[in-house]
Write a protein that holds these residues in place. Structure first.
Motif, PDB file in Angstrom:
ATOM      1  N   ASN A  11       0.824  -1.203   0.000  1.00 43.56           N
ATOM      2  CA  ASN A  11       0.000   0.000   0.000  1.00 43.56           C
ATOM      3  C   ASN A  11       0.863   1.260   0.000  1.00 43.56           C
ATOM      4  O   ASN A  11       0.599   2.209  -0.744  1.00 43.56           O
ATOM      5  N   LEU A  12       1.913   1.269   0.842  1.00 43.83           N
ATOM      6  CA  LEU A  12       2.797   2.427   0.920  1.00 43.83           C
ATOM      7  C   LEU A  12       3.495   2.671  -0.409  1.00 43.83           C
ATOM      8  O   LEU A  12       3.539   3.805  -0.906  1.00 43.83           O
ATOM      9  N   GLN A 166      -7.564   1.271   5.695  1.00 46.82           N
ATOM     10  CA  GLN A 166      -6.305   1.743   5.120  1.00 46.82           C
ATOM     11  C   GLN A 166      -6.549   2.922   4.191  1.00 46.82           C
ATOM     12  O   GLN A 166      -5.750   3.861   4.132  1.00 46.82           O
ATOM     13  N   ASN A 170      -4.822   6.376   4.602  1.00 49.69           N
ATOM     14  CA  ASN A 170      -4.077   6.923   3.454  1.00 49.69           C
ATOM     15  C   ASN A 170      -4.503   8.356   3.141  1.00 49.69           C
ATOM     16  O   ASN A 170      -3.671   9.209   2.820  1.00 49.69           O
ATOM     17  N   GLN A 205       5.251  11.623   3.597  1.00 56.15           N
ATOM     18  CA  GLN A 205       4.285  10.560   3.299  1.00 56.15           C
ATOM     19  C   GLN A 205       4.752   9.229   3.884  1.00 56.15           C
ATOM     20  O   GLN A 205       3.939   8.458   4.406  1.00 56.15           O
ATOM     21  N   ILE A 206       6.048   8.967   3.801  1.00 62.16           N
ATOM     22  CA  ILE A 206       6.589   7.739   4.381  1.00 62.16           C
ATOM     23  C   ILE A 206       6.476   7.773   5.907  1.00 62.16           C
ATOM     24  O   ILE A 206       6.040   6.797   6.537  1.00 62.16           O
ATOM     25  N   SER A 209       2.870   7.525   6.949  1.00 58.45           N
ATOM     26  CA  SER A 209       2.372   6.177   6.656  1.00 58.45           C
ATOM     27  C   SER A 209       2.776   5.201   7.746  1.00 58.45           C
ATOM     28  O   SER A 209       1.995   4.325   8.136  1.00 58.45           O
ATOM     29  N   SER A 213       0.218   3.312  10.093  1.00 65.16           N
ATOM     30  CA  SER A 213       0.182   1.847  10.160  1.00 65.16           C
ATOM     31  C   SER A 213      -0.105   1.363  11.575  1.00 65.16           C
ATOM     32  O   SER A 213      -0.592   0.253  11.765  1.00 65.16           O
TER      33      SER A 213
END
Length: 292
Positions: A11-12, A166, A170, A205-206, A209, A213
């Motif tokens: 997804n990432l 998710q 997101n 974004q990382i 994310s 999670s």
């Protein structure tokens, strides 16, 4: 655990890739002529990227699991060994008991670890796979309890529910990462601001994310209790408890072996935080089943 982590990682990667492609082609621009943020455009952009990433990950989940785990799918009408046929028949019997109209694919993969997983984009296109280590370590009652647990995941529609969650996560990740990147780009020279903004988007974004999670992992732990209850209903409460107890005994034995190795090498072993676990503590799962 690997199935959930694969889903989150896929997804990432998908979401970051979609975001980069759209940014390169200038699609969904959310910065107005005055250099400010158009919140409505950014929210729409975030919803599209967020849910697209989640649903692409769901669509790819069964294919990725087969490739990453090197799963050998068992053909029910093929030339199977007695043990393989027993696994197929067990999955089909429990799936029928769960009311599934389409039987999951059944697979086995080579691994010493004691593991099983269920995945797939829908109840119609699902997969139940077990490791060779599980078949070697567990007796038939424990295997049935574990397979009942995995079939319950499919019957409960857990992968679709997780995908929707998710998608929401997101959306927040995309929105907040671009908002933060825009804020950072305000503190640099105008000629390098677009480059800084582009790089900052990927970094934020990382980071967001990874934080997001934690929400997905918390839901994963929550739904494990429901799958345990489903496995107890399908395979029998005693078999489900027995399966968890066998897993607990195996985990304790592996932990002792690991601690011995760590002590010999003079390395400090650190216990992983429950926040980063896909499954709740086995003792708690056993306690809840026994109390039900």
């Amino acid at each position: 655990m690997k199935r959930i982590l694969l889903f989150i990682l896929t997804n990432l990667l998908v979401m970051v890739t979609i975001g980069i492609i759209l940014s390169v082609f200038g699609v969904g621009s959310y910065i107005n002529e005055a250099g400010g943020i158009d919140v409505r455009s950014l929210l729409i952009f975030s919803l599209i990227v967020g849910f697209t990433g989640a649903f692409i990950s769901l669509a790819m989940s069964r294919w990725i699991a087969k490739r990453m785990m090197n799963v050998q799918v068992l053909n029910p009408s093929g030339n199977l060994s007695q043990g393989e046929r027993q696994i197929v028949e067990m999955v089909h019997r429990l799936s029928q008991a769960a009311g599934l109209l389409h039987m999951p694919e059944v697979g086995i993969y080579e691994s010493k670890e004691v593991n099983a997983f269920a995945t797939g984009p829908s109840k119609k296109r699902s997969l139940v796979a077990v490791s060779t280590g599980l078949l070697e370590e567990m007796d038939s009652d424990a295997v049935e309890g574990i397979i009942g647990h995995e079939v319950a995941h499919i019957a409960n529609g857990d992968m679709v529910t997780m995908t929707l969650l998710q998608g929401v996560v997101n959306t927040f990740v995309v929105f907040l990462s671009r908002l933060a990147a825009w804020a950072v780009s305000r503190f640099v020279k105008e000629d390098v601001a677009p480059i800084v903004h582009f790089i900052a988007v990927i970094v934020f974004q990382i980071v967001f994310s990874i934080l997001g999670s934690l929400v997905v992992l918390a839901f994963s732990r929550y739904r494990e209790f429901h799958a345990d209850a489903g496995g107890a209903h399908l395979a029998g409460k005693d078999k489900m408890i027995h399966a968890l107890q066998r897993l607990q005994a195996y985990t304790d034995r592996m932990k002792d072996d690991k601690q011995t190795a760590i002590s010999t090498l003079k390395i400090s072993g650190k216990k992983r935080s429950p926040l980063f676990s896909t499954h709740p503590d086995l003792e708690e799962r056993i306690r809840r089943l026994q109390a039900s």
